[in-house]
Design an enzyme around this catalytic site. Structure first.
Site, PDB file in Angstrom:
ATOM      1  N   LEU A  71       0.860  -1.170   0.000  1.00 45.20           N
ATOM      2  CA  LEU A  71       0.000   0.000   0.000  1.00 45.20           C
ATOM      3  C   LEU A  71       0.903   1.228   0.000  1.00 45.20           C
ATOM      4  O   LEU A  71       1.992   1.205   0.581  1.00 45.20           O
ATOM      5  CB  LEU A  71      -0.893   0.042   1.254  1.00 45.20           C
ATOM      6  CG  LEU A  71      -1.980  -1.020   1.412  1.00 45.20           C
ATOM      7  CD1 LEU A  71      -2.680  -0.846   2.759  1.00 45.20           C
ATOM      8  CD2 LEU A  71      -2.993  -0.957   0.281  1.00 45.20           C
ATOM      9  N   ASP A  72       0.464   2.297  -0.640  1.00 47.72           N
ATOM     10  CA  ASP A  72       1.207   3.543  -0.569  1.00 47.72           C
ATOM     11  C   ASP A  72       1.323   3.986   0.881  1.00 47.72           C
ATOM     12  O   ASP A  72       0.454   3.696   1.711  1.00 47.72           O
ATOM     13  CB  ASP A  72       0.512   4.642  -1.375  1.00 47.72           C
ATOM     14  CG  ASP A  72       0.571   4.411  -2.875  1.00 47.72           C
ATOM     15  OD1 ASP A  72       1.410   3.597  -3.317  1.00 47.72           O
ATOM     16  OD2 ASP A  72      -0.215   5.044  -3.602  1.00 47.72           O
ATOM     17  N   GLN A  73       2.368   4.723   1.187  1.00 44.91           N
ATOM     18  CA  GLN A  73       2.584   5.185   2.559  1.00 44.91           C
ATOM     19  C   GLN A  73       1.396   5.975   3.085  1.00 44.91           C
ATOM     20  O   GLN A  73       1.018   5.846   4.242  1.00 44.91           O
ATOM     21  CB  GLN A  73       3.855   6.030   2.624  1.00 44.91           C
ATOM     22  CG  GLN A  73       4.220   6.473   4.033  1.00 44.91           C
ATOM     23  CD  GLN A  73       5.600   7.119   4.098  1.00 44.91           C
ATOM     24  OE1 GLN A  73       6.359   7.082   3.144  1.00 44.91           O
ATOM     25  NE2 GLN A  73       5.930   7.703   5.231  1.00 44.91           N
TER      26      GLN A  73
END
Length: 243
Positions: A71-73
């Protein structure tokens, strides 16, 4: 399992932090509700990541769970780690083979599509701009272009704001973010494809649900409630009825 790497020393606070994220655990895997702002993997400028926090679940031989997707940060929500190498291989194959159904929620701003649901079918390609990687829509035949499809459904709308449910059929980098930008309604708080902090303190994208084939031969549905800042942003935009 991740092995043959030093197991980081974690503080009691870090161990408590990652254990509080657990939403499901069995003999094969662990699922977490990742908070926004926590990087999935270590890298330049990353002091702590979910991957390093896996040390909290390490066995006596040093083997620890392995994250099988990303997942993106800035994205919150469901993420899964495998406890053994065979499970990691099976789950990685499931994600690559599109056998996992992913459901996201996003708060957006802009002229929403007049329809209540649809599909964005638009290839993406990675480019480097100012030392940062980003994705752009790719013209037909462009070298490096990757097919990308995202189903979308409007859950609630209020003027220029909307709460959307997204069902990505592929898993390209920043796919949902770019596809929503292409619709004219980027995600609130998106610094790359939207207005950034002028619209929200962080990226308002939440991985709400995963339906995946369990390695033991059953299906498994994992859900993560939206965090409080997401709910508050929805209420501020007049979209609280959708959550």
């Amino acid at each position: 399992m991740t092995r043959n790497r030093p197991v980081p020393d974690l503080s009691p606070e870090e161990i408590a932090q990652v254990r509080a994220m657990v939403i499901h655990e069995d003999n094969s895997l662990i699922a977490f509700n990742k908070p926004a702002g926590l990087a999935v993997q270590a890298g330049s400028g990353v002091a702590q990541s979910l991957d390093t926090l896996m040390a909290a679940f390490a066995k006596s031989n040093g083997k620890r769970p392995r994250l099988v997707h990303r997942l993106d940060q800035g994205t919150s929500g469901v993420i899964v780690a495998a406890k053994t190498q065979p499970v990691a291989a099976a789950l990685s194959d499931a994600f690559a083979g599109r056998d996992v159904q992913k459901t996201y929620l996003a708060l957006v701003k802009g002229p929403l599509p007049p329809a209540e649901h649809g599909v964005v079918d638009a290839a993406l390609v990675k480019v480097e701009e100012g030392g940062k990687s980003r994705m752009i829509l790719a013209r037909a035949g462009r070298k490096g272009a990757q097919a990308a499809r995202t189903g979308w459904r409007v859950i609630a709308r209020n003027g220029a704001f909307g709460l959307l449910e997204l069902s990505p059929e592929t898993g390209r980098m920043h796919q949902i973010r770019v596809h929503l930008m292409s619709l004219g309604c980027p995600i609130l708080g998106d610094a790359l494809y939207g207005e950034g902090q002028a619209s929200a303190p962080r990226l308002m994208l939440h991985a709400a649900k995963l339906d995946l084939p369990h390695p033991e031969g059953k299906s498994l549905t994992l859900t993560a409630p939206v965090p409080e800042d997401f709910r508050l942003a929805a209420e501020t935009a007049g979209l609280h009825s959708g959550l």
